[in-house]
Design an enzyme around this catalytic site. Structure first.
Site, PDB file in Angstrom:
ATOM      1  N   ILE A  25      46.664  56.926  47.193  1.00 16.46           N
ATOM      2  CA  ILE A  25      46.322  56.333  45.904  1.00 16.46           C
ATOM      3  C   ILE A  25      45.256  57.216  45.271  1.00 16.46           C
ATOM      4  CG2 ILE A  25      46.908  53.941  46.475  1.00 16.46           C
ATOM      5  CD1 ILE A  25      43.906  53.476  47.015  1.00 16.46           C
ATOM      6  N   SER A  26      45.192  57.196  43.936  1.00 16.90           N
ATOM      7  CA  SER A  26      44.190  57.997  43.246  1.00 16.90           C
ATOM      8  C   SER A  26      42.808  57.383  43.421  1.00 16.90           C
ATOM      9  CB  SER A  26      44.518  58.094  41.757  1.00 16.90           C
ATOM     10  OG  SER A  26      45.722  58.799  41.576  1.00 16.90           O
ATOM     11  N   ARG A  27      41.809  58.237  43.525  1.00 13.41           N
ATOM     12  CA  ARG A  27      40.433  57.785  43.733  1.00 13.41           C
ATOM     13  C   ARG A  27      39.947  56.967  42.539  1.00 13.41           C
ATOM     14  NH1 ARG A  27      38.590  62.391  44.588  1.00 13.41           N
ATOM     15  NH2 ARG A  27      38.805  62.453  46.850  1.00 13.41           N
TER      16      ARG A  27
END
Length: 198
Positions: free
Chosen positions: A8-10
């Site tokens: 998942i994106s930060r």
């Protein structure tokens, strides 16, 4: 062995649970989880997953965009997987390089990426050629204007201080001053040569 990779994106406040559930249902023995941008080259868990691959292993992702954001990066990662003698599978896109259709699709993607690189190269070369024809400067902007270069030459030839002093006055390096002088002397030598020949 099937090795999963979930990302998942930060800072996106996303949940890895759906990806992990899908990868487990796909038969993954190990799942590497990461919170990082897809365009980030520094992804330790992805690097660990790739390094752990053995011949006949299969790396599995939920979707292609979990692995990479660009076609170039995706192909680079797939090449690493192939070099390890492993396969790749994307559950959502139904891509599986352990099958003949999956391998064919990856080869087609590679061909499109190569075509794109060649088109970019051709456009760049064409643009540079047109810029040269139009007399536009290509590359970094010169640090010194013609008048400044002439003044540097006059100062040095008149003995008005060491090169370091001249360089500091024009806020350039000593190497730049030396290049100005070398170009001037080379031009003067060429002019003298032509006069002698005449």
């Amino acid at each position: 062995m099937q090795i999963g990779y979930a990302r998942i994106s930060r800072g996106d406040h996303q949940d890895l649970s759906p990806q992990i559930a899908t990868l487990r249902a796909a038969g993954c023995d190990i799942i590497h989880q990461e919170e990082a941008s897809g365009g980030d080259r520094n992804r330790p868990r992805l690097a660990m997953a790739l390094a752990s691959l053995q011949p006949n292993d299969v790396m599995v992702v939920w979707k292609l965009d979990r692995l990479a954001r660009s076609l170039r990066d995706l192909l680079f990662i797939l090449e690493c997987i192939e070099q390890a003698g492993a396969g790749f599978r994307s559950v959502t896109e139904a891509i599986d390089t352990t099958t003949a259709p999956g391998r064919l699709m990856m080869q087609m993607l590679g061909a499109f990426a190569e075509f794109e690189r060649e088109m970019i190269r051709e456009r760049t070369l064409h643009g540079l050629a047109n810029a040269r024809k139009a007399g536009r400067h290509i590359g970094r902007k010169p640090k010194l204007k013609p008048a400044q270069r002439a003044e540097i030459i006059r100062m040095v030839e008149a003995g008005r201080g060491p090169l370091a002093h001249v360089a500091s006055l024009f806020d350039v390096s000593i190497a730049t001053v030396k290049r100005v002088l070398q170009a001037h002397r080379a031009q003067a030598a060429t002019v003298d040569h032509h006069r002698t020949q005449a």
